[in-house]
Design an enzyme around this catalytic site. Structure first.
Site, mmCIF file in Angstrom:
data_model
loop_
_atom_site.group_PDB
_atom_site.id
_atom_site.type_symbol
_atom_site.label_atom_id
_atom_site.label_comp_id
_atom_site.label_asym_id
_atom_site.label_seq_id
_atom_site.Cartn_x
_atom_site.Cartn_y
_atom_site.Cartn_z
ATOM 1 C CG ASP A 222 -24.366 4.606 -42.828
ATOM 2 O OD1 ASP A 222 -23.188 4.188 -42.703
ATOM 3 O OD2 ASP A 222 -24.623 5.805 -43.044
HETATM 4 C C1 BGC Z 1 -21.279 6.824 -43.214
HETATM 5 C C2 BGC Z 1 -21.212 6.000 -44.487
HETATM 6 C C3 BGC Z 1 -19.907 5.237 -44.532
HETATM 7 C C4 BGC Z 1 -19.808 4.371 -43.284
HETATM 8 C C5 BGC Z 1 -18.528 3.555 -43.222
HETATM 9 C C6 BGC Z 1 -21.004 5.985 -41.990
HETATM 10 O O1 BGC Z 1 -20.875 6.779 -40.862
HETATM 11 O O2 BGC Z 1 -22.538 7.434 -43.114
HETATM 12 O O3 BGC Z 1 -21.329 6.826 -45.615
HETATM 13 O O4 BGC Z 1 -19.821 4.475 -45.710
HETATM 14 O O5 BGC Z 1 -19.850 5.209 -42.137
HETATM 15 O O6 BGC Z 1 -17.441 4.378 -42.978
#
Ligand code: BGC
Length: 790
Positions: A222
């Site tokens: 993530d």
């Molecule tokens: C989220 C993800 C997301 C990523 C990119 C993170 O804060 O938890 O689900 O894909 O950001 O935006």
């Protein structure tokens, strides 16, 4: 087919590690000498934002994942996925960051709207359909967030303690389903599980995901979840994103040179990234083309919305018959400003949004469709918009854009392909020509340093947040500063909002110029709506949550509808017995007035075609197709699981496997609406169930007077407790959609996978014994039962 092993042999260590390390917010670097293009990733589950997030490159916005799951139709999820795959190709995106298959453990989970269901089987089936659809277009998915990110509080650091059995039977099950069906990617979560941060969790990522399930795809962190070098590299992570604060790159090269990370470990990751590149056509001559959109996104968004709406109550009110309607009262702030998306990284900019009011007006050209706000749950002023405003023109870095409203947003790359480091200013210009003389409220919200000028007067200069507020908090908790200005009708008043950024800070913007003209106070607004309802043939009230209630980044503190919406519904329903309440929330809210209204329709976050789909369903052009993918409580305290606040950095899933209806069934409390509940516009008689081998066959007749669809649900129940391991009273084993014309009898075949009879007991073990196989309209509405012995 490219020889990946050969390419691995050709690359230098620096090149290899560069391929595993984000080069900016969304992409991995190209290596032209081996024919590798840059791999581009984008959020997210309801649409493809692309690397930009601005009106110059809008995206189709589908209904929220809770809505997609409410259709209980993996084939529909596949069509939705195909549309998103096609949109990804249009935008040059190789990897779509979704689906989200964390579980609805508690309705307080802030990101509940972005996940599918409280049931792992339903979640896995919908996700598998979605993934097949996206990947059919040559675009990869990342099923996320592996695992235990079922709430948001302290999500970066919390250690989630999940008992082994719940981990396998509930939380990992949807990931396993997608991986075994051929998903090409997985995103690992921010949190830890059972003592190890997920980005470095070798037990789950190496042993279970890669070895036990045979996953040959890639695991991406993530965003900023990888916070150390060696243990993440050894813990099964393949790609660390984004570039910012990335602990891989040169530090990982050094760790390999020092022998702290074996080269074979790096080579395995590189192989996975190259396989991904070859799957999405970013390697060698089989280049990924940016293709024009090949699917009608608007049609898919409308179909998913219609099929997702759950009619939980209908005392003969719906569908409306159009010709009988002379005047329709449409009530609610969300009736004109529908909440079509949840907050956080799933957000994007749709090309258009059809509000409930617009949808009903378009569908009822000969009817007077009148709007009243009634009650406004939005804590901030809505973005300036409408005929009183000239175009909203914003400039940044010398580029000029036009926005539909006073809201300017992006995450990641700034619009116009500009380098984030070069942007230090944003200026939004427009002109307000009021139609009403009086006190106008004007506001600025967002984060950063602002200067607001209305007419000749500088109303504000300052920063909305205290210095030192963290980046995530800035993005997810915008603040507002409100002003009241006396303006005269017909006088054009220029409005200029300027924002300045620290160098490099402009990769996230959520700036809103808000406005509300003169009007009644709260009590006056309700009275106006009640009076309108009383003199109308029917009343349609739209109530729901706000961005401050349902979003990534924090959990909910209450399930109640914000503001005075409950009071509004009760008073309007008392004034007009022909009232339908439309609930615009991505996840469960309390409906204390549910028995006062003649009809209640849950519409989730319905995506850009919200109003068109609503008109289809209210007027009977289509029947509402949804069934609840999650139990809706009558009272918050009845929910089997509520806790989302870790204590001392940990949160234990002490309820074990008893989440969702599994928990409700063993409690004395009854929910308001059970899992699987929902009505269409016809009726069904279940005639026969037979169970043969690994399949149940259910025969049913459409006994109503219009063609309809029924979600046939099959639950298992262990007749005698056949195992020392406690099992839920009933659990979902399969489902299928029946379609039939009036009077028609059809038979649906529902596979009963062996897994439905198994428990995790250090390994998967089929529990021998006698099981009831129950064909049901909903968890609490069994229609036929057969027996089967395992
Ligand atoms: C989220 C993800 C997301 C990523 C990119 C993170 O804060 O938890 O689900 O894909 O950001 O935006």
């Amino acid at each position: 087919m490219t020889d990946i092993d050969h390419l691995v042999g050709v690359l230098t260590l620096d090149e290899k590690v560069s391929l595993l390390t984000g080069q900016d917010f969304w992409s991995l670097p190209a290596i032209p000498r081996i024919g590798l293009r840059s791999l581009v990733m984008s959020d997210g589950p309801v649409g493809v934002r692309g690397t930009g997030y601005t009106p110059d490159d809008p995206s189709t916005a589908l209904p929220s994942p809770t809505a997609l799951a409410a259709a209980w139709d993996p084939a529909l999820a596949e069509r939705a996925g195909r549309m998103l795959g096609a949109e990804s190709r249009r935008k040059g995106v190789h990897v779509l960051l979704g689906p989200t298959v964390n579980l609805h453990r508690t309705p307080l989970g802030g990101r509940h709207f972005e996940c599918y269901s409280e049931d792992p089987l339903l979640t896995g089936e919908i996700a598998a359909g979605f993934v097949a659809g996206v990947q059919s277009q040559g675009v990869a998915t990342t099923t996320k967030h592996l695992v235990g990110n079922d709430f948001e509080t302290e999500r970066m650091t919390v250690d989630v303690r999940i008992p082994e059995r719940a981990l396998r039977e509930i939380y990992l099950a949807p990931f396993e389903r997608v991986v075994r069906a051929g998903g090409w990617g997985v995103m690992s979560a921010y949190n830890g599980v059972n003592g190890a941060s997920m980005a470095a969790n070798a037990t789950i990522q190496e042993e279970i995901l890669k070895r036990e399930w045979g996953f040959d795809g890639f695991v991406v962190s993530d965003w900023r979840a990888a916070r150390s070098t060696v243990d993440t590299a050894l813990g099964g992570l393949d790609v660390a994103m984004p570039a910012m604060d990335n602990p891989w790159g040169p530090t990982l090269v050094e760790a390999v040179r020092q022998g702290r990370v074996p080269l074979e470990v790096i080579d395995d990751k590189v192989r996975r990234v190259l396989l991904l590149a070859s799957r999405v056509g970013a390697l060698s001559s089989d280049f990924f083309d940016i293709s024009p959109m090949s699917v009608d996104g608007d049609a898919v968004a409308r179909e998913v919305a219609v099929r997702s709406f759950v009619l939980v109550r209908n005392e003969g009110l719906l569908p409306f018959t159009g010709p009988d309607l002379r005047r329709v009262a449409v009530i609610g702030a969300l009736a004109t400003d529908a909440r079509v998306l949840g907050g956080g990284s799933a957000q994007l900019t749709p090309a258009h949004v059809i509000s409930p009011l617009d949808g009903l007006r378009a569908a009822l050209p000969d009817t007077e469709v009148v709007h009243a706000i009634g009650a406004d749950p939005r804590p901030f002023l809505p973005p300036a918009q409408g005929p009183e405003w000239s175009a909203f023109v914003f400039t940044t870095g010398g580029h000029r854009f036009t926005a539909e409203t006073g809201a300017v947003r992006w995450i990641g790359d700034p619009p116009g392909g500009q380098d984030v480091g070069t942007i230090t200013e944003l200026e939004l210009r427009t002109v307000l020509t009021p139609t009403v003389t009086g006190e106008h409220r004007i506001a600025v919200s967002g984060f950063g340093a602002f200067e607001l000028t209305v007419g000749d007067e500088k109303l504000y200069q300052g920063s909305l947040h205290p210095p030192g507020t963290g980046r995530a908090d800035l993005l997810l908790n915008p603040r507002e500063q409100l002003f009241t200005v006396s303006l005269a009708a017909g006088t054009p008043t220029p409005v200029v909002l300027r924002q300045t950024f620290e160098p490099g800070a402009a990769h996230s913007v959520a700036t809103t110029l808000g406005h509300r003209g003169p009007g009644p106070d709260e009590e006056g607004l309700i009275a106006e709506a009640v009076a309108l309802a009383a003199r109308s043939d029917v009343a349609v009230i739209v109530v729901g949550t706000t961005e401050q209630v349902e979003s990534e980044g924090f959990d909910r503190t209450s399930l109640a509808l914000p503001g005075r919406q409950d009071e509004l519904v009760s008073r309007v329903a008392a004034a007009n017995p022909r009232t339908v309440v439309v609930v615009n929330a991505g996840s469960p809210v309390l409906l204390p007035w549910s028995e006062e209204a003649a009809a209640v329709l849950l519409t989730w976050f319905p995506g850009q075609e919200a109003g068109a789909a609503l008109a289809d369903v209210l007027l009977g052009v289509a029947e509402p197709g949804g069934r609840l993918p999650t139990t809706w409580p009558r009272r918050e305290q009845d929910c089997p699981v509520l806790e989302v606040r870790p204590a001392d950095g940990t949160l234990g899933y002490d309820e074990d496997i008893f989440v969702g209806y599994r928990g409700w069934l063993r409690s004395a409390a009854r929910p308001l609406y059970a899992f699987g509940h929902g009505q269409g516009y016809t009726t069904w008689a279940y005639a026969d169930i037979t169970v043969t081998g690994a399949e149940a066959r259910v025969t049913l007749t459409n006994t109503g007077d219009r063609t309809g669809r029924e979600v046939v649900q099959v639950y298992l129940s262990a007749e005698a407790a056949p195992s020392a391991l406690a099992r839920p009273e009933r659990w979902l084993a399969g489902f299928a959609i029946a379609e039939a014309a009036p009077g028609e009898t059809v038979t649906v075949r529902i596979p009963l996978p062996e897994r439905a009879f198994q428990v995790w007991d250090g390994g998967w073990r089929t529990v021998p014994g006698v099981y009831s196989v129950i064909a049901a309209h909903a968890l609490d509405d069994p229609r036929l039962t057969a027996s089967v012995t395992r």
